[in-house]
Design a protein around this motif. Sequence first.
Motif, PDB file in Angstrom:
ATOM      1  N   ASN A  71      43.993  23.681  24.860  1.00  0.00           N
ATOM      2  CA  ASN A  71      44.019  25.054  24.379  1.00  0.00           C
ATOM      3  C   ASN A  71      43.942  25.971  25.591  1.00  0.00           C
ATOM      4  OD1 ASN A  71      44.037  24.150  21.740  1.00  0.00           O
ATOM      5  ND2 ASN A  71      41.824  24.268  21.525  1.00  0.00           N
ATOM      6  N   PRO A  72      44.209  27.247  25.408  1.00  0.00           N
ATOM      7  CA  PRO A  72      44.137  28.193  26.535  1.00  0.00           C
ATOM      8  C   PRO A  72      42.788  28.148  27.253  1.00  0.00           C
ATOM      9  CG  PRO A  72      45.195  29.217  24.667  1.00  0.00           C
ATOM     10  CD  PRO A  72      44.661  27.892  24.179  1.00  0.00           C
ATOM     11  N   ILE A  73      42.838  28.413  28.559  1.00  0.00           N
ATOM     12  CA  ILE A  73      41.649  28.419  29.418  1.00  0.00           C
ATOM     13  C   ILE A  73      41.345  29.858  29.806  1.00  0.00           C
ATOM     14  CG2 ILE A  73      40.746  27.770  31.690  1.00  0.00           C
ATOM     15  CD1 ILE A  73      42.457  25.229  31.493  1.00  0.00           C
ATOM     16  N   PHE A  74      40.090  30.276  29.611  1.00  0.00           N
ATOM     17  CA  PHE A  74      39.634  31.602  29.997  1.00  0.00           C
ATOM     18  C   PHE A  74      38.446  31.445  30.935  1.00  0.00           C
ATOM     19  CE2 PHE A  74      36.565  35.073  29.178  1.00  0.00           C
ATOM     20  CZ  PHE A  74      37.291  36.100  29.758  1.00  0.00           C
ATOM     21  N   ILE A 122      46.426  30.471  30.758  1.00  0.00           N
ATOM     22  CA  ILE A 122      45.291  30.531  31.680  1.00  0.00           C
ATOM     23  C   ILE A 122      45.015  31.996  31.979  1.00  0.00           C
ATOM     24  CG2 ILE A 122      44.412  29.955  33.977  1.00  0.00           C
ATOM     25  CD1 ILE A 122      46.189  27.473  33.963  1.00  0.00           C
ATOM     26  N   ASP A 123      43.784  32.420  31.773  1.00  0.00           N
ATOM     27  CA  ASP A 123      43.371  33.803  32.015  1.00  0.00           C
ATOM     28  C   ASP A 123      42.142  33.771  32.918  1.00  0.00           C
ATOM     29  OD1 ASP A 123      42.982  36.532  31.896  1.00  0.00           O
ATOM     30  OD2 ASP A 123      42.272  36.548  29.821  1.00  0.00           O
ATOM     31  N   ILE A 124      42.261  34.356  34.106  1.00  0.00           N
ATOM     32  CA  ILE A 124      41.138  34.405  35.051  1.00  0.00           C
ATOM     33  C   ILE A 124      40.872  35.861  35.392  1.00  0.00           C
ATOM     34  CG2 ILE A 124      40.263  33.701  37.313  1.00  0.00           C
ATOM     35  CD1 ILE A 124      42.076  31.246  37.120  1.00  0.00           C
ATOM     36  N   LYS A 125      39.628  36.285  35.180  1.00  0.00           N
ATOM     37  CA  LYS A 125      39.225  37.675  35.411  1.00  0.00           C
ATOM     38  C   LYS A 125      38.028  37.735  36.354  1.00  0.00           C
ATOM     39  CE  LYS A 125      40.698  39.249  30.897  1.00  0.00           C
ATOM     40  NZ  LYS A 125      40.353  39.892  29.656  1.00  0.00           N
TER      41      LYS A 125
END
Length: 169
Positions: A71-74, A122-125
């Motif tokens: 699943n998507p990675i945050f 992939i979302d990196i903040k």
Amino acid sequence: TFYRNYFINNDGNAWDDGSDDYWDNDIIGNYWDDYTGSDTDLDGIGDDPYSISGSGGGIDNYPIWFFYVLNPIFIDGDATGVGAHNWTWAANQPWCTGSGTEDDPYVIANLTIDGMGSTYCIDIKRSSEYFLIENCTLFNATNGWGIHLSHTEYGKISRNKIFSNDRGI
């Protein structure tokens, strides 16, 4: 040393007649589509070793329990508290290695991530850690990005397959 390989739909997954062959890196091994062990603690690593055919007596002590269509990675570098998806959390996942330094960046590699129609794969903040995303297949974030970076430093993105998303990076 063999680790983080995915053996799927082969007549025989591996044969080991050698010596000094290692089928894991003492943290993670390989995915075997004929693995029959269990994963009672749900950490993604099989609880039972996987025996390699052949006279070499090869053993994968840390077989990957599931095939990585994730699943998507945050990851939020500033997140704190119980359940926070920060780099400390990521480093304890079977899909992330490294320590976040320039010489040993966090590495997210060789994954297949289905965005499942969401806003990112992939979302990196808010990250000032060194990280590398490489050789991943990222698709189906139809409402957003294959890779989304916001307020990040020291990231490297290399050799990924990003397709069928609303936006790439």
